[in-house]
Scaffold this motif. Sequence first.
Motif, mmCIF file in Angstrom:
data_model
loop_
_atom_site.group_PDB
_atom_site.id
_atom_site.type_symbol
_atom_site.label_atom_id
_atom_site.label_comp_id
_atom_site.label_asym_id
_atom_site.label_seq_id
_atom_site.Cartn_x
_atom_site.Cartn_y
_atom_site.Cartn_z
ATOM 1 N N VAL A 58 0.827 -1.215 0.000
ATOM 2 C CA VAL A 58 0.000 0.000 0.000
ATOM 3 C C VAL A 58 0.861 1.264 0.000
ATOM 4 N N CYS A 81 -6.135 6.170 2.110
ATOM 5 C CA CYS A 81 -5.622 4.791 2.066
ATOM 6 C C CYS A 81 -4.561 4.565 3.136
ATOM 7 N N LEU A 99 -4.847 2.106 6.296
ATOM 8 C CA LEU A 99 -3.837 1.067 6.535
ATOM 9 C C LEU A 99 -3.412 1.061 7.994
ATOM 10 N N ILE A 115 -10.312 1.437 2.780
ATOM 11 C CA ILE A 115 -9.105 1.408 1.965
ATOM 12 C C ILE A 115 -9.387 0.921 0.554
ATOM 13 N N ALA A 166 -4.478 -2.701 -1.923
ATOM 14 C CA ALA A 166 -5.510 -2.404 -0.927
ATOM 15 C C ALA A 166 -6.466 -3.577 -0.757
ATOM 16 N N THR A 200 -4.652 -6.402 1.011
ATOM 17 C CA THR A 200 -4.460 -6.027 2.409
ATOM 18 C C THR A 200 -5.759 -6.152 3.198
#
Length: 198
Positions: free
Chosen positions: A16, A63, A67, A85, A145, A148
């Motif tokens: 990210v 974002c 995170l 995100i 993203a 994640t």
Amino acid sequence: MSSATTLDKKRAALAVLVPAALLLGLTTQVWASGESRDVLSQAVTDVTGGAAAPGVVGLTAVCVVALLGLMTGGRVIRAVAAVVIVLASLGALAMTLLVALRPVDTVADAVARQLARTTAPAATGASTAWVWAAVVVAALLAVGAVLTAVSSRTWAGLSGRYERGDKPASGPRGEVRTTWDELSEGRDPTLRDAPDET
């Protein structure tokens, strides 16, 4: 999802943060260039990414914040951050792609802002290599993203020492006992967090 596509926290951060940093850097470059056919502005107009799509900067920052929530939050916070995100990265990709596909509108809108007009004049425009590079990086950010967000379901939260635990024990008169009180009485309060030895 298989373990081969599951990211740990370190790899997720790289997936990210690296494209996010690159995308922010690319917003300072010229994404579209062209000329207005307006009498008051016939010079070549170069439009940077930040001017063409200011929302990209904000969504990229979102974002990064999301995170952080995925890395440190509990289950509910991670669930919310995962949605945020993904949506923010897809939004940044859409805005970047829109500039790349509509350079004439981008130049015309920039000229209209310069002339303080409510309607955009006729103009010519062409996308630069920088905006297409931004599209690729934004796509990488979106992929990172999503991976994640999905991987975060398997992550553990912060250590228990960072979470609010039980209330400190009270003394005989109801006063709250502190760690300093235990130290002054010769007890080590850190032993409470240590695993039981068998």
